[in-house]
Design a protein around this motif. Structure first.
Motif, PDB file in Angstrom:
ATOM      1  N   GLU A  54      45.817 -16.018  24.567  1.00 61.50           N
ATOM      2  CA  GLU A  54      46.154 -14.604  24.641  1.00 61.50           C
ATOM      3  C   GLU A  54      45.998 -14.124  26.080  1.00 61.50           C
ATOM      4  OE1 GLU A  54      44.627 -10.336  22.877  1.00 61.50           O
ATOM      5  OE2 GLU A  54      44.065 -12.179  21.851  1.00 61.50           O
ATOM      6  N   VAL A  55      46.999 -13.393  26.558  1.00 60.93           N
ATOM      7  CA  VAL A  55      46.951 -12.819  27.900  1.00 60.93           C
ATOM      8  C   VAL A  55      47.399 -11.366  27.837  1.00 60.93           C
ATOM      9  CG1 VAL A  55      47.389 -15.006  29.086  1.00 60.93           C
ATOM     10  CG2 VAL A  55      49.300 -13.550  28.467  1.00 60.93           C
ATOM     11  N   GLU A  60      55.919  -4.755  34.018  1.00 54.21           N
ATOM     12  CA  GLU A  60      56.691  -5.450  35.050  1.00 54.21           C
ATOM     13  C   GLU A  60      56.613  -6.969  34.872  1.00 54.21           C
ATOM     14  OE1 GLU A  60      54.312  -3.100  35.749  1.00 54.21           O
ATOM     15  OE2 GLU A  60      55.658  -1.436  36.239  1.00 54.21           O
ATOM     16  N   GLU A  61      55.449  -7.473  34.509  1.00 58.69           N
ATOM     17  CA  GLU A  61      55.286  -8.911  34.302  1.00 58.69           C
ATOM     18  C   GLU A  61      56.073  -9.386  33.085  1.00 58.69           C
ATOM     19  OE1 GLU A  61      50.871  -9.913  36.025  1.00 58.69           O
ATOM     20  OE2 GLU A  61      51.004  -8.628  34.247  1.00 58.69           O
ATOM     21  N   VAL A  62      56.122  -8.565  32.039  1.00 56.91           N
ATOM     22  CA  VAL A  62      56.901  -8.916  30.847  1.00 56.91           C
ATOM     23  C   VAL A  62      58.381  -8.975  31.199  1.00 56.91           C
ATOM     24  CG1 VAL A  62      57.617  -8.171  28.547  1.00 56.91           C
ATOM     25  CG2 VAL A  62      55.206  -8.023  29.210  1.00 56.91           C
ATOM     26  N   VAL A  63      58.872  -7.981  31.927  1.00 54.75           N
ATOM     27  CA  VAL A  63      60.282  -7.958  32.330  1.00 54.75           C
ATOM     28  C   VAL A  63      60.603  -9.188  33.182  1.00 54.75           C
ATOM     29  CG1 VAL A  63      61.998  -6.742  33.727  1.00 54.75           C
ATOM     30  CG2 VAL A  63      60.548  -5.462  32.134  1.00 54.75           C
ATOM     31  N   LEU A  65      59.127 -12.079  33.195  1.00 58.83           N
ATOM     32  CA  LEU A  65      59.081 -13.247  32.322  1.00 58.83           C
ATOM     33  C   LEU A  65      60.372 -13.381  31.519  1.00 58.83           C
ATOM     34  CD1 LEU A  65      57.387 -15.602  31.151  1.00 58.83           C
ATOM     35  CD2 LEU A  65      56.532 -13.985  29.459  1.00 58.83           C
ATOM     36  N   VAL A  66      60.829 -12.294  30.927  1.00 61.11           N
ATOM     37  CA  VAL A  66      62.056 -12.313  30.123  1.00 61.11           C
ATOM     38  C   VAL A  66      63.261 -12.633  30.998  1.00 61.11           C
ATOM     39  CG1 VAL A  66      63.621 -10.900  28.725  1.00 61.11           C
ATOM     40  CG2 VAL A  66      61.149 -10.796  28.329  1.00 61.11           C
ATOM     41  N   VAL A  67      63.351 -12.014  32.161  1.00 63.07           N
ATOM     42  CA  VAL A  67      64.466 -12.274  33.075  1.00 63.07           C
ATOM     43  C   VAL A  67      64.484 -13.750  33.477  1.00 63.07           C
ATOM     44  CG1 VAL A  67      65.361 -11.810  35.404  1.00 63.07           C
ATOM     45  CG2 VAL A  67      64.697  -9.910  33.917  1.00 63.07           C
ATOM     46  N   GLY A  68      63.322 -14.300  33.781  1.00 62.73           N
ATOM     47  CA  GLY A  68      63.238 -15.710  34.146  1.00 62.73           C
ATOM     48  C   GLY A  68      63.709 -16.623  33.026  1.00 62.73           C
TER      49      GLY A  68
END
Length: 78
Positions: A54-55, A60-63, A65-68
């Motif tokens: 769990e993190v 911004e980090e989620v976006v 991650l999804v973009v990557g």
């Protein structure tokens, strides 16, 4: 959020059968894999993996991650 582990997952069994078409297939590729389901308000996320932790991520980090991940899918599709 509600989080579950699916025991005796039919999904992992299906993945194992589907992978048998590959010449280097081995059932051992699926050893230790677990099936998890995370239920959010309007979304369900399922994952098959060997380990998980769990993190906490910022928006911004989620976006990022999804973009990557989307960029990886586009590269694989070419």
């Amino acid at each position: 959020m509600v989080f579950f582990e699916v025991e005796n997952s039919p999904w992992i069994a299906e993945m194992k059968v589907a992978n048998q078409v590959h010449p280097n297939h081995s059932d051992s590729l699926f050893d230790g894999k677990k099936h998890y389901v995370a239920c959010f308000k309007d979304v369900k996320f399922e994952s098959v993996c060997r380990s998980m932790s769990e993190v906490t991520l910022s928006s911004e980090e989620v976006v990022a991650l999804v973009v990557g991940q989307l960029e990886e899918l586009e590269t694989e599709a070419r």
